[in-house]
Design a protein around this motif. Structure first.
Motif, PDB file in Angstrom:
ATOM      1  N   HIS A 289     -38.581   9.045   5.297  1.00  0.00           N
ATOM      2  CA  HIS A 289     -38.852  10.216   6.074  1.00  0.00           C
ATOM      3  C   HIS A 289     -37.969  11.181   5.629  1.00  0.00           C
ATOM      4  N   LEU A 290     -38.692  12.463   5.121  1.00  0.00           N
ATOM      5  CA  LEU A 290     -37.826  13.479   4.339  1.00  0.00           C
ATOM      6  C   LEU A 290     -37.449  14.714   5.296  1.00  0.00           C
ATOM      7  N   GLY A 291     -36.273  15.123   4.708  1.00  0.00           N
ATOM      8  CA  GLY A 291     -35.465  16.122   5.608  1.00  0.00           C
ATOM      9  C   GLY A 291     -34.184  16.517   4.630  1.00  0.00           C
ATOM     10  N   ILE A 292     -34.185  17.934   4.949  1.00  0.00           N
ATOM     11  CA  ILE A 292     -32.930  18.620   4.363  1.00  0.00           C
ATOM     12  C   ILE A 292     -32.140  18.988   5.579  1.00  0.00           C
ATOM     13  N   THR A 293     -31.126  18.490   5.896  1.00  0.00           N
ATOM     14  CA  THR A 293     -30.561  18.577   7.405  1.00  0.00           C
ATOM     15  C   THR A 293     -29.656  19.594   7.379  1.00  0.00           C
TER      16      THR A 293
ATOM     17  N   ILE B 156     -43.236  11.560  -3.288  1.00  0.00           N
ATOM     18  CA  ILE B 156     -41.925  10.870  -2.346  1.00  0.00           C
ATOM     19  C   ILE B 156     -42.104  11.612  -0.860  1.00  0.00           C
ATOM     20  N   GLY B 157     -42.340  10.709  -0.089  1.00  0.00           N
ATOM     21  CA  GLY B 157     -42.339  11.418   1.305  1.00  0.00           C
ATOM     22  C   GLY B 157     -43.655  10.772   2.143  1.00  0.00           C
ATOM     23  N   ASP B 158     -43.369  10.313   3.139  1.00  0.00           N
ATOM     24  CA  ASP B 158     -44.566   9.802   3.998  1.00  0.00           C
ATOM     25  C   ASP B 158     -44.776  10.458   5.295  1.00  0.00           C
ATOM     26  N   THR B 159     -43.500  11.208   5.983  1.00  0.00           N
ATOM     27  CA  THR B 159     -43.469  11.894   7.082  1.00  0.00           C
ATOM     28  C   THR B 159     -42.157  13.123   6.786  1.00  0.00           C
TER      29      THR B 159
END
Length: 387
Positions: A206-210, A234-237
């Protein structure tokens, strides 16, 4: 074989899990998530916010469950939502048990933060009993003390070690329906951590730049960070973390995926920044068209160019094109071919009608194709039965 190999994105192989009815990982589309910011105990406000996110195409929504009252409210929220709900749990394992029983499709929890192995076992049992998956959410701003002492500061090794520790706790209890995030507000740190983790695990990521920031700054930061990872498969959600309304996070998420050609939804607008050559007010026209066409979910493309320098070329690549001309007369292209002209007056209304008609045409063709496929499948069954 692709005719444009330089545009191909090869997804990192991963096993697939289910978040409610939404598949994550494997060959599933990259899903778009967001999180509500209303008090969870205010069921009406929270459901209204989820509705707005559903309208712009959200796949999964996370809801914070900080106390017993929120866990009680979650049951009503889950029933009202059309998309799977992830319960955000931090330290209190009982909230995870309550959320699983309330119908959450996934639990966002770090197993190492909730206490003993016995507590982890209870959460795993509840997740299995209720068909919940789990998201391990490592964050650069809340790393475990022993890792900060070991590494001196948040770094890729520290984030990945934290993730692997949490993964092991679930695997020790024979639980494998999990996805993992290693977020940080420093996009370089986050990207490096995800790259490192992607080589060590086969679970969905799960991708994110918080804490990315406000609408503009956060969009840029998230696009660079997540876009870099998605570009390399890279990254599925994904979740775009913005200091903005949740539906804006969803819109930005789709724009990132559309820009990379990973997933399309709605109208993709190609437009110029405008200059003195423009035959109409491009900026205001695009603003009006984006607002008027936001209800369309069918993927299609629209070019809006102010003059003939790049207009015809861009129009050849889009479903519908508009290029500025002289004396208030502008050229309209359909499927890349010059078709007719339109005057300034009523131009936006005219383009909206064309886009809506094209969307309806695409939808009808897709529906007909589905019916034909179903009829063929039924015919095949009859033939096999006769044989």
């Amino acid at each position: 074989m692709s005719l444009r190999p330089w545009r191909d994105i090869v997804r990192r192989p991963s096993r697939q899990i289910m978040v409610g009815k939404v598949p994550v990982g494997g060959d599933a589309p990259v899903s778009v998530q967001t999180m509500t910011n209303t008090p969870t105990t205010d069921v009406r406000a929270t459901v209204d916010q989820i509705r707005r996110c559903e309208e712009v195409g959200v796949d999964i929504v996370r809801v914070s469950v900080p106390d017993v009252e929120s866990a009680v409210a979650l049951k009503q929220i889950v029933r009202a939502a059309k998309v799977p709900i992830v319960a955000d749990i931090h330290f209190h394992y009982k909230r995870a048990l309550e959320a699983a029983d309330a119908g959450a499709a996934c639990l966002r929890i770090n197993p190492g933060n909730i206490g003993s192995s016995a507590r982890v076992a209870e959460v795993v049992r509840a997740a299995k009993a209720n068909g919940c998956s789990i998201r391990i959410g490592v964050n650069g701003g809340s790393l475990e003390r022993h890792l900060l002492e070991k590494y001196g500061e948040p770094c890729p090794d520290a984030l990945v070690e934290s993730a692997m520790d949490h993964i092991k706790l679930l695997q020790d209890h024979d639980f494998h329906e999990y996805k993992v995030a290693v977020k940080a507000s420093d996009l370089f740190l986050a990207v490096a951590a995800y790259q490192q983790l992607a080589e060590q695990v086969d679970c969905p990521l799960h991708l994110g730049i918080t804490e990315a920031g406000g609408l503009i700054g956060g969009t840029v930061k998230s696009s660079i960070g997540m876009g870099s990872l998605l570009w390399f498969g890279i990254g599925d959600t994904i979740r775009v973390s913005l200091s903005a309304e949740p539906e804006e996070e969803v819109r930005v998420g789709y724009e990132i995926l559309k820009a990379l050609g990973i997933r399309t939804r709605g109208v993709r607008v190609v437009s110029c920044p405008s200059c003195a050559r423009q035959g109409f007010d491009v900026i205001r026209t695009v603003e009006a068209l984006e607002a008027r066409l936001s209800h369309i979910a069918t993927p299609l493309s629209l070019s809006v160019l102010g003059c003939v320098v790049n207009g015809p070329g861009e129009a050849r690549e889009t479903d519908i094109g508009l290029t500025g001309g002289g004396a208030g007369k502008h050229m309209v292209y359909l499927s890349g071919i010059t078709d007719h002209t339109v005057q300034d007056e009523g131009m936006v209304d005219h383009i909206v009608r064309l886009v809506e008609a094209k969307a309806a045409e695409i939808e009808a063709a897709e529906a007909a194709a589905e019916l034909a496929a179903e009829a063929l499948a039924a015919q095949t069954v009859v033939v096999q039965a006769a044989e």
